[in-house]
Design an enzyme around this catalytic site. Structure first.
Site, PDB file in Angstrom:
ATOM      1  N   ASP A  94       0.831  -1.208   0.000  1.00 12.03           N
ATOM      2  CA  ASP A  94       0.000   0.000   0.000  1.00 12.03           C
ATOM      3  C   ASP A  94       0.870   1.264   0.000  1.00 12.03           C
ATOM      4  OD1 ASP A  94      -1.688  -2.113   0.533  1.00 12.03           O
ATOM      5  OD2 ASP A  94      -2.961  -0.985   1.912  1.00 12.03           O
TER       6      ASP A  94
ATOM      7  N   GLU B 273      -4.561  -5.123  -6.699  1.00 11.07           N
ATOM      8  CA  GLU B 273      -5.426  -5.957  -5.855  1.00 11.07           C
ATOM      9  C   GLU B 273      -6.833  -5.398  -5.952  1.00 11.07           C
ATOM     10  OE1 GLU B 273      -4.483  -4.384  -1.430  1.00 11.07           O
ATOM     11  OE2 GLU B 273      -2.816  -5.478  -2.316  1.00 11.07           O
TER      12      GLU B 273
END
Ligand SMILES: *[C@@H]1O[C@H](CO)[C@@H](O)[C@H](O)[C@H]1NC(C)=O
Ligand SMILES: *[C@@H]1O[C@H](CO)[C@@H](O)[C@H](O)[C@H]1NC(C)=O
Ligand SMILES: *[C@@H]1O[C@H](CO)[C@@H](O)[C@H](O)[C@H]1NC(C)=O
Ligand SMILES: *[C@@H]1O[C@H](CO)[C@@H](O)[C@H](O)[C@H]1NC(C)=O
Ligand SMILES: *[C@@H]1O[C@H](CO)[C@@H](O)[C@H](O)[C@H]1NC(C)=O
Ligand SMILES: *[C@@H]1O[C@H](CO)[C@@H](O)[C@H](O)[C@H]1NC(C)=O
Ligand SMILES: CC(=O)N[C@H]1CO[C@H](CO)[C@@H](O)[C@@H]1O
Length: 890
Positions: free
Chosen positions: A467, A537
């Site tokens: 992230d 994702e």
């Protein structure tokens, strides 16, 4: 099928795990030997003396300790010893209530005795770790040889010279594994995927080895090739290894070995003399030329040709001093660049490589079973995926061997959140911010993982962040470490576009959701996670298991809540703290679009429809848009599998049973395919292979609920390899009254073979999204498509026949099933399941050519299935939305 042959060979040589007995045979006997510590005695530090020095001397009575195999976290070890039973722990919320977590607030001890026959003059012994969670003190024969300040991090592999601490006869090794905190330690967590294991994965989760060498030791080999053209007539291969002289005198010797085609058809010797000064360490590099190289290709593009390399280090008079294991490698090259839209694009052997993949997770207790991973990978190939992403779940070398043999590309890298991304500029991660002492752990981790992965042709990229991107200091360590290991593949800063370190630049990967339900036409928009660029994702959060699986892990109350209390929090969804603890977004869509279910069975039927639609649209979206103005360059479906029995984020369940999300993906990623773009209302043909152009016939039929044709059209088009192309517009959509069925067929006009068949149900009302109200996990829908009319389909009647086919290569039973809709109305969403005749339990793994099928009036199709067990032990059940259940016997 060639891959399967090779696999059975591989699986046959994989070491069996289990309760290894202690043996009196010496662990290693001569230079070049390396052995895994075959098992451990395990005990809580609370149960024994705190004199670790005494405990680590031979002769201690450990008969009351647990006995485990060569690797197991504490929880895995307790399960191995039947202190806990995972079937039981996985049931309802037992994992939360039935384990006393406080027992893991203290260190646990792993202890093993082993024999050494003699310690010859000039020989050296090394203890090799590959990461212990979270950190460990290692004692050998009463001496602390590695403190937990050094042996730290789940991926922190180290080599300790232990020669002077060993003794002839019995030796004892003691490992004190300290409790793992995801906030403090560079460990392996499951973020919001599932509950944490009660021990946070603490322990010796990877093997520990002992090796014996002469004066000179050698590292595993690394391979670099100069291949830049897959048609090249020859390739230069450089084999590198690090050698070290452990004597305080100059030592001369040779590095000798060979590169061989795995089947023995090619053999190129490699050798080089060396002179090492006292205690000198050096890297040797030997370059040889290989004529007529057999290039390694990803699955669907060609063969997975493998070569082997092994190196010996010999000293005076050719005496063996050390020997590497036999390593496999492949000749191929991977490149990537960020295109003019800021999106990453991969190339394999020079060809644009559209990544179609999914995110893998380890087992919740980090138990590793190569045979199970092989089944999972086989499912990925069966679906048509070409890449697996490991987000901080790097597992073991066997996983990469399987990927190499099966032709599945691997994106590996560090996990998000927790300690790994506790950067000053990251307010999302709750980890304790990095301090000076964390960087050496990162360094050891990247060097170790880089070394493990380097030779594997399946590697597509290493993501040093997920992230968030790492700070400059960590970035330098990661990049330098990978280059030190001669990493030949792309290194990517993160899986998102939130920011980047200067050294690497932007990643070109987007992480803008969705993670929860969105309608099928979401993927055809030009916003957020829609099918453009590279989604690292993303998915509609689906993956509902069928009833047979649910009953294994949900109580009757849980099952009732599942369908009667939409939005209720469920322990088998994501964790309580997460956005995804309940199914409120999903359930709202299900109720609004398909109506209120009147039973659990009806809820599950609707859920499979929703799941199928979702995954099909996502895989098709990224395939159709690969040649768009802003091309789709790849996507990782979130996620592939569950760490435990889960209700979402998976393409098959924990028991390897495929359901709606599986077959939606499988249709959506067919190698040659015909698909519907919901937004443009056009039909596209897709070809993921590298081939030549040719003619294809596309037949498009639209019928109403009662089987009446609304429109029908056939065209002949030229297809192009590895690309998608608009074939024709669908007419008559505006004439759909309530719900219509759109059937697309792609045929090869020469052979007459059907290459793809694909049926959609379309509502006169499209789903409408409220893009402005998007969050990081979903885009709300302001007007839902209306499929209620499907509940009022007139009944159809289905006839089916089962034929036995010749067995598959691994002896699997294979059958052909001919299904015919004898009615004048469509037979909607037929599910076929192979059941055990006695238990009526669904058999898995199972390989269906297609499933959850919809047949137009009088339509007849053939399906195949492969599964274990003789046909007389099996039966096939066919059930559907508007048909009576049919049972077939062999
Ligand atoms: C665990 O429990 C299940 C069901 O309660 C039982 O069938 C199974 O045999 C148990 N496993 C072990 C290893 O004892
Ligand atoms: C597991 O990690 C979490 C997060 O760091 C921490 O709160 C918890 O105490 C840990 N559990 C154990 C048993 O160490
Ligand atoms: C070995 O592999 C090469 C390349 O794939 C192939 O040409 C050759 O026929 C194979 N030989 C054997 C004995 O299988
Ligand atoms: C990382 O470890 C290697 C090998 O021990 C060492 O050479 C290198 O200096 C370390 N890098 C940093 C930044 O500590
Ligand atoms: C479901 O979860 C969301 C997000 O955590 C929360 O806002 C919502 O209130 C929950 N729904 C129910 C019915 O509890
Ligand atoms: C597309 O894929 C198939 C299957 O691999 C391949 O054989 C064929 O040549 C390609 N078709 C066209 C028309 O490009
Ligand atoms: C867009 C793209 O990369 N197309 C390639 C697909 O494969 C063919 C055959 O290898 C190439 O010629 C194309 O350039």
């Amino acid at each position: 099928m060639r891959a399967i042959h090779a696999l059975s060979v591989l699986l046959a040589v994989l070491k069996p795990v289990g309760l290894a007995k202690k043996s009196d045979n010496p662990l290693v006997t001569s230079p070049g030997d390396t052995a895994v510590l075959p098992g451990w005695h395990l005990q809580s530090s609370q149960q024994v003396t705190n004199d670790l020095s005494a405990l680590s001397k031979p002769g201690v009575d450990v008969s009351r300790w647990y006995r485990i195999g060569s690797k197991a976290t504490v929880m895995a070890g307790l399960i191995e010893n039947r202190v806990y039973n995972d079937t039981d722990l996985f049931y309802s919320n037992n994992l939360e209530t039935k384990v006393d977590r406080s027992q893991f607030d203290h260190p646990w001890l792993y202890r093993e005795e082993f024999n050494i026959q003699q310690i010859p003059q000039g020989n050296n012994f090394f203890l090799k770790t590959h990461g212990i969670s979270s950190r460990a003190d290692i004692y050998l024969n009463g001496i602390l040889i590695a403190p937990s300040s050094l042996q730290a991090g789940s991926y922190g592999g180290h080599i300790y010279e232990v020669t002077k601490h060993l003794q002839q006869g019995a030796n004892a090794l003691l490992i004190q594994a300290h409790p793992t905190s995801y906030r403090r330690d560079l460990s392996i967590s499951f973020i919001d995927w599932n509950p944490s294991p009660p021990d946070n994965g603490t322990g010796v989760w990877r093997d520990i080895e002992l090796s014996q060498t002469g004066p000179v030791s050698i590292s595993p080999p690394r391979i670099i090739t100069d291949l830049r053209d897959p048609a090249a007539k020859s390739v230069r291969i450089t084999v590198k290894a690090d050698i070290a002289n452990h004597e305080s005198r100059t030592v001369r010797g040779m590095i000798k070995g060979a590169i061989e085609a795995e089947n023995g058809s090619q053999h190129v010797p490699v050798s080089q003399a060396f002179v090492l000064d006292a205690n000198e360490k050096r890297t040797v590099a030997i370059t040889v030329e290989l004529k007529d190289p057999k290039v390694w290709w990803p699955a669907f593009w060609g063969e997975q040709s493998l070569y082997t390399v092994r190196l010996d280090a010999t000293v005076s008079q050719g005496l063996l001093s050390d020997r590497t294991q036999l390593h496999h490698f492949g000749i191929r090259y991977v490149t990537s660049h960020v295109n003019s839209h800021g999106d990453i694009e991969f190339q394999v052997n020079g060809h644009r490589f559209l990544v179609l993949g999914a995110g893998y997770t380890s087992d919740i207790f980090l138990r590793f079973d190569a045979a199970n991973v092989q089944k999972i990978f086989q499912y990925m190939l069966d679906i048509g995926m070409n890449t697996v992403r490991l987000e901080g779940k790097q597992e073991h070398p066997e996983l990469y061997d399987l990927a190499d043999r099966m032709g599945l590309m691997v994106i590996s890298g560090w996990e998000c959140c927790d300690k790994w991304e506790a950067w000053p500029y990251n307010d999302d991660a709750d980890g304790i911010k990095w301090q000076d002492l964390d960087y050496p752990i990162a360094n050891a981790s990247v060097l170790h993982e880089g070394r493990m992965m380097q030779t594997h042709p399946s590697m597509l990229a290493f993501l040093i962040g997920s992230d968030y991107w790492p700070d400059d200091r960590a970035t330098r360590i990661y990049v330098d470490g990978l280059y030190q290991m001669d990493w030949p593949n792309p290194i990517v800063a993160s899986a998102s576009k939130r920011g980047y370190p200067k050294q690497l630049g932007p990643s070109g990967m987007k992480m803008e959701g969705p993670y929860d339900w969105v309608p099928p036409n979401y993927w055809y928009a030009d916003k957020m996670g829609a099918a453009f660029g590279f989604g690292s994702e993303l998915g509609a959060g689906v993956g509902t298991p069928e009833l047979g699986s649910l009953k294994r892990f949900l109580s009757n109350d849980d099952l009732r809540n599942l369908w009667t209390k939409p939005g209720e929090g469920l322990y088998h969804m994501s964790t309580k703290a997460s956005q995804f603890h309940n199914r409120s977004i999903y359930d709202k869509a299900l109720y609004e679009r398909y109506g209120q279910p009147r039973s659990l069975e009806e809820y599950l039927h609707m859920a499979q429809i929703l799941d199928y639609e979702s995954t099909r649209a996502q895989f098709e979206g990224f395939s159709i848009k690969q040649d768009d103005n802003r091309p789709a360059t790849g996507m990782i479906y979130w996620m592939l599998n569950g760490a435990w029995p889960s209700l979402h984020w998976q393409l098959f369940d924990y028991y390897l049973r495929p359901a709606g999300s599986y077959f939606g993906s499988k249709v959506g990623s067919r190698i040659e395919h015909v698909a519907y773009n919901y937004q443009e209302r056009h039909v596209y043909i897709i070809n993921h292979s590298l081939g030549t152009t040719g003619k294809r016939v596309v037949a498009v039929s639209l019928t109403d609920l009662y089987g009446k044709t609304i429109s029908h059209k056939e065209v002949t088009v030229d297809t192009l390899p590895n690309s998608s192309k608009k074939a024709l517009a669908v007419s008559g959509i505006d004439h759909i009254q309530d719900v219509g069925f759109l059937r697309l067929i792609l045929q090869d006009p020469v052979s007459g073979r059907t290459l793809s068949r694909n049926v959609y149900w379309l509502s006169s009302q499209d789903d409408v999204m409220d893009w402005g109200a998007s969050t990081w996990y979903t885009t709300p829908v302001s007007q839902f498509a209306d499929y209620h009319a499907l509940n009022k389909l007139p009944p159809a009647s289905v006839r089916a026949d089962l034929y036995r086919l010749p067995a598959g290569v691994l002896g699997q039973t294979r059958v052909k099933i001919v299904v015919e809709n004898q009615a004048t109305v469509p037979a909607f969403f037929l599910r076929l399941a192979v059941l055990d005749r006695k238990t009526r339990e669904e058999v898995a793994p199972v390989y269906w050519s297609d499933n959850y099928i919809t047949l137009l009036p009088k339509e007849r199709i053939e399906l195949t299935a492969g599964f274990d067990g003789d046909l007389w032990m099996r039966q096939v059940e066919i059930s559907g939305g508007n048909t009576a259940t049919v049972m077939l016997h062999g």
